[in-house]
Design a protein around this motif. Structure first.
Motif, PDB file in Angstrom:
ATOM      1  N   VAL A 145      -9.050   4.154  -0.259  1.00  0.00           N
ATOM      2  CA  VAL A 145      -8.315   4.902  -1.162  1.00  0.00           C
ATOM      3  C   VAL A 145      -7.843   6.170  -0.515  1.00  0.00           C
ATOM      4  O   VAL A 145      -8.885   6.887   0.038  1.00  0.00           O
ATOM      5  CB  VAL A 145      -8.963   4.925  -2.420  1.00  0.00           C
ATOM      6  N   CYS A 146      -6.499   6.306  -0.544  1.00  0.00           N
ATOM      7  CA  CYS A 146      -6.032   7.637  -0.030  1.00  0.00           C
ATOM      8  C   CYS A 146      -5.009   8.131  -0.809  1.00  0.00           C
ATOM      9  O   CYS A 146      -4.084   7.285  -1.304  1.00  0.00           O
ATOM     10  CB  CYS A 146      -5.742   7.461   1.291  1.00  0.00           C
ATOM     11  N   LYS A 147      -5.076   9.545  -1.028  1.00  0.00           N
ATOM     12  CA  LYS A 147      -3.926  10.204  -1.772  1.00  0.00           C
ATOM     13  C   LYS A 147      -2.930  10.588  -0.881  1.00  0.00           C
ATOM     14  O   LYS A 147      -3.083  10.880   0.509  1.00  0.00           O
ATOM     15  CB  LYS A 147      -4.718  11.658  -2.066  1.00  0.00           C
ATOM     16  N   TYR A 148      -1.536  10.395  -1.427  1.00  0.00           N
ATOM     17  CA  TYR A 148      -0.636  10.573  -0.536  1.00  0.00           C
ATOM     18  C   TYR A 148       0.666  11.517  -1.598  1.00  0.00           C
ATOM     19  O   TYR A 148       0.451  11.502  -2.600  1.00  0.00           O
ATOM     20  CB  TYR A 148       0.336   9.578   0.150  1.00  0.00           C
ATOM     21  N   TRP A 149       1.573  12.193  -0.953  1.00  0.00           N
ATOM     22  CA  TRP A 149       2.511  12.639  -1.684  1.00  0.00           C
ATOM     23  C   TRP A 149       3.862  11.784  -1.374  1.00  0.00           C
ATOM     24  O   TRP A 149       4.169  11.464  -0.331  1.00  0.00           O
ATOM     25  CB  TRP A 149       2.898  14.226  -1.369  1.00  0.00           C
ATOM     26  N   ASP A 150       4.393  11.206  -2.441  1.00  0.00           N
ATOM     27  CA  ASP A 150       5.760  10.441  -2.436  1.00  0.00           C
ATOM     28  C   ASP A 150       6.734  10.859  -1.680  1.00  0.00           C
ATOM     29  O   ASP A 150       6.861  12.116  -1.741  1.00  0.00           O
ATOM     30  CB  ASP A 150       6.093   9.815  -3.859  1.00  0.00           C
ATOM     31  N   GLY A 151       7.310  10.273  -0.876  1.00  0.00           N
ATOM     32  CA  GLY A 151       8.554  10.403  -0.135  1.00  0.00           C
ATOM     33  C   GLY A 151       8.979   9.564   0.939  1.00  0.00           C
ATOM     34  O   GLY A 151       8.465   8.493   0.971  1.00  0.00           O
ATOM     35  N   ILE A 152       9.982   9.763   1.669  1.00  0.00           N
ATOM     36  CA  ILE A 152      10.516   8.998   2.817  1.00  0.00           C
ATOM     37  C   ILE A 152       9.655   8.362   3.630  1.00  0.00           C
ATOM     38  O   ILE A 152       9.886   7.034   4.063  1.00  0.00           O
ATOM     39  CB  ILE A 152      11.706   9.610   3.650  1.00  0.00           C
ATOM     40  N   LEU A 153       8.513   8.818   4.043  1.00  0.00           N
ATOM     41  CA  LEU A 153       7.527   8.109   4.944  1.00  0.00           C
ATOM     42  C   LEU A 153       6.427   7.407   4.345  1.00  0.00           C
ATOM     43  O   LEU A 153       5.644   6.707   4.891  1.00  0.00           O
ATOM     44  CB  LEU A 153       6.960   9.249   5.700  1.00  0.00           C
ATOM     45  N   ALA A 154       6.601   7.273   3.104  1.00  0.00           N
ATOM     46  CA  ALA A 154       5.386   6.395   2.175  1.00  0.00           C
ATOM     47  C   ALA A 154       5.310   4.794   2.450  1.00  0.00           C
ATOM     48  O   ALA A 154       4.448   4.470   2.708  1.00  0.00           O
ATOM     49  CB  ALA A 154       5.657   6.453   0.645  1.00  0.00           C
ATOM     50  N   HIS A 155       6.777   4.462   2.899  1.00  0.00           N
ATOM     51  CA  HIS A 155       6.757   3.087   3.299  1.00  0.00           C
ATOM     52  C   HIS A 155       6.217   2.609   4.678  1.00  0.00           C
ATOM     53  O   HIS A 155       5.786   1.624   4.969  1.00  0.00           O
ATOM     54  CB  HIS A 155       8.290   2.457   3.248  1.00  0.00           C
ATOM     55  N   LYS A 156       6.215   3.647   5.700  1.00  0.00           N
ATOM     56  CA  LYS A 156       5.772   3.714   6.821  1.00  0.00           C
ATOM     57  C   LYS A 156       4.171   3.540   6.755  1.00  0.00           C
ATOM     58  O   LYS A 156       3.594   2.649   7.440  1.00  0.00           O
ATOM     59  CB  LYS A 156       6.020   4.790   7.719  1.00  0.00           C
ATOM     60  N   LEU A 157       3.578   4.445   5.914  1.00  0.00           N
ATOM     61  CA  LEU A 157       2.436   4.417   5.742  1.00  0.00           C
ATOM     62  C   LEU A 157       1.895   2.904   5.320  1.00  0.00           C
ATOM     63  O   LEU A 157       0.837   2.302   5.552  1.00  0.00           O
ATOM     64  CB  LEU A 157       1.740   5.455   4.706  1.00  0.00           C
ATOM     65  N   GLN A 158       2.560   2.633   4.183  1.00  0.00           N
ATOM     66  CA  GLN A 158       2.311   1.424   3.483  1.00  0.00           C
ATOM     67  C   GLN A 158       2.412   0.053   4.323  1.00  0.00           C
ATOM     68  O   GLN A 158       1.327  -0.691   4.555  1.00  0.00           O
ATOM     69  CB  GLN A 158       3.198   1.165   2.248  1.00  0.00           C
ATOM     70  N   LYS A 159       3.294   0.272   5.225  1.00  0.00           N
ATOM     71  CA  LYS A 159       3.620  -0.727   6.162  1.00  0.00           C
ATOM     72  C   LYS A 159       2.293  -0.932   7.222  1.00  0.00           C
ATOM     73  O   LYS A 159       1.624  -1.972   7.399  1.00  0.00           O
ATOM     74  CB  LYS A 159       4.689  -0.564   7.094  1.00  0.00           C
ATOM     75  N   LYS A 160       1.810   0.246   7.688  1.00  0.00           N
ATOM     76  CA  LYS A 160       0.757   0.246   8.752  1.00  0.00           C
ATOM     77  C   LYS A 160      -0.554  -0.181   7.847  1.00  0.00           C
ATOM     78  O   LYS A 160      -1.308  -0.776   8.558  1.00  0.00           O
ATOM     79  CB  LYS A 160       0.461   1.751   9.061  1.00  0.00           C
ATOM     80  N   LEU A 161      -0.778   0.198   6.735  1.00  0.00           N
ATOM     81  CA  LEU A 161      -1.858  -0.251   5.956  1.00  0.00           C
ATOM     82  C   LEU A 161      -1.898  -1.878   5.776  1.00  0.00           C
ATOM     83  O   LEU A 161      -2.785  -2.338   6.025  1.00  0.00           O
ATOM     84  CB  LEU A 161      -2.042   0.407   4.602  1.00  0.00           C
ATOM     85  N   SER A 162      -0.743  -2.351   5.537  1.00  0.00           N
ATOM     86  CA  SER A 162      -0.569  -3.759   5.344  1.00  0.00           C
ATOM     87  C   SER A 162      -0.847  -4.570   6.583  1.00  0.00           C
ATOM     88  O   SER A 162      -1.196  -5.641   6.397  1.00  0.00           O
ATOM     89  CB  SER A 162       0.789  -4.231   4.563  1.00  0.00           C
ATOM     90  N   SER A 163      -0.625  -3.871   7.702  1.00  0.00           N
ATOM     91  CA  SER A 163      -0.906  -4.695   8.898  1.00  0.00           C
ATOM     92  C   SER A 163      -2.418  -4.780   9.107  1.00  0.00           C
ATOM     93  O   SER A 163      -2.625  -5.614  10.105  1.00  0.00           O
ATOM     94  CB  SER A 163      -0.251  -3.892  10.114  1.00  0.00           C
ATOM     95  N   VAL A 164      -3.219  -3.966   8.677  1.00  0.00           N
ATOM     96  CA  VAL A 164      -4.689  -4.106   8.670  1.00  0.00           C
ATOM     97  C   VAL A 164      -5.501  -4.538   7.359  1.00  0.00           C
ATOM     98  O   VAL A 164      -6.612  -4.724   7.541  1.00  0.00           O
ATOM     99  CB  VAL A 164      -5.341  -3.048   9.476  1.00  0.00           C
ATOM    100  N   PHE A 165      -4.726  -4.281   6.195  1.00  0.00           N
ATOM    101  CA  PHE A 165      -5.572  -4.842   5.076  1.00  0.00           C
ATOM    102  C   PHE A 165      -4.697  -5.809   4.458  1.00  0.00           C
ATOM    103  O   PHE A 165      -3.536  -5.806   4.211  1.00  0.00           O
ATOM    104  CB  PHE A 165      -5.484  -3.328   3.980  1.00  0.00           C
TER     105      PHE A 165
END
Ligand code: SAM
Length: 196
Positions: A145-165
């Protein structure tokens, strides 16, 4: 009594998704002053005080922060430690049973500069470093579970997470201020990346 209102965000998330089970090991990143760790200690039964059932297994909670975290029964705190630092990773491997965590929690936040874009980028970079930490300590099948502040790079983080979760979703707890950019990613079913 919780040390900080942020406890209610984790309670809300855990009441819905039951991520923290008695006997499990949890790493709490950005733990000061310790409210999330208080919730984690109760849920994984690491202070051995679970009401009613003395037979419930006892879990482990390790909290990390750059700041000092006042002591808490049932938690082991690494104060003055940087989550992104290898020294911290080595200590975690020693403190966790079998060097494995079932859950990584992160409510980390950098000191906000007030420049949204910059703060957003900083926090996303910190979240990305959690993926490296996961590779070292997270149990296959585990959650983050990780906190983030929404913005343009949120998708990049989501994509990276989706590659291992296997499952990644965005959460906005009711206890989180409606007008803030604060969000949480809940990533479940970790699979260790295959190195080619
Ligand atoms: N979840 C906590 C609670 O319930 O008590 C509140 C956490 S507070 C919103 C964010 C924390 O992240 C701050 O205490 C800050 O020092 C910590 N932090 C920021 N960057 C960090 C880093 N690189 N390593 C460890 N802690 C960090």
């Amino acid at each position: 009594n919780f040390r900080c209102r942020s406890a209610f965000k984790l309670l809300e998330i855990d009441n819905k998704f039951r991520l923290l089970q008695p006997g499990w090991s949890v790493v709490d990143c950005g733990a000061a002053p310790g409210a999330w760790s208080q919730v984690a200690v109760q849920r994984v039964n690491s202070a051995r005080t679970a009401e009613g059932d003395a037979a419930l297994p006892h879990g482990t909670v390790v909290g990390i922060d750059l700041l000092n975290i006042p002591p808490l029964d049932g938690a082991h705190f690494l104060s003055s430690h940087d989550v992104t630092d290898h020294v911290t990773h080595t200590k975690l491997l020693e403190l966790l049973p079998n060097g494995r965590a079932h859950v990584i929690l992160s409510d980390m936040a950098p000191n906000a500069s007030g420049f949204h874009e910059m703060d957003h980028e900083k926090l996303i970079t910190m979240c990305l470093s959690l993926i490296d930490l996961a590779e070292k300590i997270l149990q296959p099948g585990g959650s983050l579970v990780c906190k983030y502040w929404d913005g343009i790079l949120a998708h990049k983080l989501q994509k990276k997470l989706s590659s291992v979760f296997s499952s990644v979703q965005t959460l906005k707890p009711n206890a989180s201020r409606k007008d803030s950019a604060e969000r949480y990613f809940l990533a479940r079913m970790y699979r260790k990346p295959v190195k080619g």
